[in-house]
Scaffold this motif. Structure first.
Motif, short mmCIF file in Angstrom:
data_model
loop_
_atom_site.label_atom_id
_atom_site.label_comp_id
_atom_site.label_asym_id
_atom_site.label_seq_id
_atom_site.Cartn_x
_atom_site.Cartn_y
_atom_site.Cartn_z
N ASP A 135 0.85 -1.19 0.00
CA ASP A 135 0.00 0.00 0.00
C ASP A 135 0.89 1.24 0.00
O ASP A 135 2.10 1.17 0.13
CB ASP A 135 -0.97 0.01 1.19
N ALA A 136 0.24 2.39 -0.16
CA ALA A 136 0.98 3.64 -0.31
C ALA A 136 1.79 3.98 0.93
O ALA A 136 2.91 4.50 0.82
CB ALA A 136 0.01 4.78 -0.64
N ALA A 137 1.26 3.69 2.11
CA ALA A 137 1.98 4.01 3.34
C ALA A 137 3.28 3.20 3.43
O ALA A 137 4.33 3.73 3.79
CB ALA A 137 1.11 3.74 4.56
N GLN A 138 3.20 1.92 3.07
CA GLN A 138 4.40 1.09 3.08
C GLN A 138 5.40 1.56 2.02
O GLN A 138 6.61 1.58 2.26
CB GLN A 138 4.04 -0.38 2.85
N TRP A 189 3.37 14.20 6.23
CA TRP A 189 3.65 12.88 5.66
C TRP A 189 2.42 12.31 4.96
O TRP A 189 2.50 11.84 3.83
CB TRP A 189 4.10 11.97 6.78
N ALA A 190 1.28 12.35 5.65
CA ALA A 190 0.06 11.77 5.07
C ALA A 190 -0.41 12.56 3.86
O ALA A 190 -0.91 11.98 2.89
CB ALA A 190 -1.04 11.72 6.13
N LEU A 191 -0.24 13.88 3.88
CA LEU A 191 -0.62 14.71 2.74
C LEU A 191 0.22 14.38 1.51
O LEU A 191 -0.27 14.33 0.38
CB LEU A 191 -0.47 16.19 3.10
N LEU A 192 1.50 14.12 1.72
CA LEU A 192 2.40 13.87 0.61
C LEU A 192 2.25 12.47 0.02
O LEU A 192 2.63 12.24 -1.13
CB LEU A 192 3.85 14.06 1.05
N ILE A 238 9.46 13.11 -11.03
CA ILE A 238 8.06 12.65 -11.00
C ILE A 238 7.34 13.25 -9.80
O ILE A 238 6.26 13.84 -9.92
CB ILE A 238 8.01 11.11 -10.94
N GLY A 239 7.95 13.11 -8.63
CA GLY A 239 7.34 13.66 -7.42
C GLY A 239 7.39 15.17 -7.37
O GLY A 239 6.47 15.82 -6.86
N SER A 240 8.45 15.75 -7.92
CA SER A 240 8.58 17.21 -7.89
C SER A 240 7.46 17.87 -8.69
O SER A 240 6.88 18.87 -8.25
CB SER A 240 9.94 17.62 -8.45
N PRO A 281 -0.21 10.45 -1.24
CA PRO A 281 -0.81 10.26 -2.57
C PRO A 281 -0.12 11.09 -3.64
O PRO A 281 -0.10 10.71 -4.82
CB PRO A 281 -2.27 10.70 -2.38
N VAL A 282 0.46 12.22 -3.25
CA VAL A 282 1.12 13.09 -4.21
C VAL A 282 2.38 12.42 -4.77
O VAL A 282 2.68 12.52 -5.97
CB VAL A 282 1.48 14.44 -3.56
N LEU A 283 3.11 11.71 -3.92
CA LEU A 283 4.38 11.12 -4.31
C LEU A 283 4.27 9.65 -4.68
O LEU A 283 5.28 9.03 -5.03
CB LEU A 283 5.39 11.27 -3.16
N ASP A 284 3.08 9.10 -4.65
CA ASP A 284 2.97 7.65 -4.86
C ASP A 284 3.43 7.22 -6.25
O ASP A 284 4.00 6.14 -6.41
CB ASP A 284 1.53 7.17 -4.61
#
Length: 245
Positions: free
Chosen positions: A144-147, A183-186, A225-227, A188-191
């Motif tokens: 999952d995204a958190a992991q 952390w939680a906000l980022l 990609i994340g930037s 989905p943005v960085l997934d």
């Protein structure tokens, strides 16, 4: 200068944080002299020992200096302070994201990652390459995204270790501490970046082979990609903020 009483739990911490936030918000300007310990203690509702300890922490953070005679002067923090202030700059005193600071952090991340990768390749060792492969497998196995977020952080920590550069390590630590509050906000943005393991596979090979130019190029492509996603988030935040006003 209007200050509010500090809760009794961790008095010196409260003194430090309140004065720090005002300095970073430019509510206390460069060259301004703070009130005496006695006056500050009265305004903040604490004892002078708590004020003294809070001022000591401000001095350690390079936000103030004690002039001859005991007066405490506010410094130009943009010129005197270090990376440890990054986490405190990301969120404004009103609780809103400081987008100008966030853009600066995005740019720092873009500049740091390729240099870290190139240095890791220049200091190529079998141990670093093996640890990178292990970290990448853990990232690929995340469900999952958190992991994925945690394993991506671990991967970059290993790469930073491989760079054999203390400055990179301290900068990485500051960036991690900065990201943690959002952390939680980022996530989905960085997934999409976290899922880009193909580029990291190529990066690992470049590090193992000592190809620093390739490692730099691959790290740049991966981080971009994340930037781009973070820049889009900040643009949306600015647009919403302007609409609200």
């Amino acid at each position: 200068m209007s200050l509010t009483p500090v809760p009794r739990a961790s008095l010196s911490q409260g003194v430090f944080e309140q004065l720090r936030d005002r300095i970073l918000a430019d509510q206390m300007t460069h060259g301004e002299t703070l009130p005496s310990e006695r006056v500050l203690a009265e305004q903040l509702g604490v004892n002078r020992g708590a004020v003294r300890e809070g001022l000591k922490r401000l001095q350690q953070a390079q936000l103030v200096r004690v002039r001859h005679g005991g007066a405490t002067e506010v410094l130009d923090w943009r010129r005197s302070a270090g990376l440890e202030l990054l986490p405190h700059l990301l969120v404004r005193s009103d609780g809103q994201l400081h987008t100008a600071a966030a853009r600066g952090i995005v740019a720092l991340r873009q500049a740091l990652a390729p240099s870290v990768a190139a240095a890791a390749a220049r200091h190529a060792s079998g141990d670093t390459a093996d640890r990178l492969d292990e970290a990448l497998r853990a990232l690929q196995a995340a469900t999952d995204a958190a992991q994925r977020q945690e394993q991506a952080l671990r991967y970059w920590s290993v790469l930073v270790d491989g760079s054999n550069n203390l400055g990179f390590r301290l900068a990485f630590n500051a960036l991690e501490q900065t990201y943690r509050p959002i952390w939680a906000l980022l996530r989905p943005v960085l997934d999409a970046e976290f899922r880009d393991t193909a580029t990291l596979e190529a990066l690992n090979a470049a590090v193992r082979d000592g190809r620093s130019a390739d490692a730099q190029r691959l790290a740049c492509a991966h981080i971009e990609i994340g930037s781009k996603a973070m820049e889009a988030l900040l643009d949306a935040h600015d647009a919403a903020d302007q609409g609200a006003h």
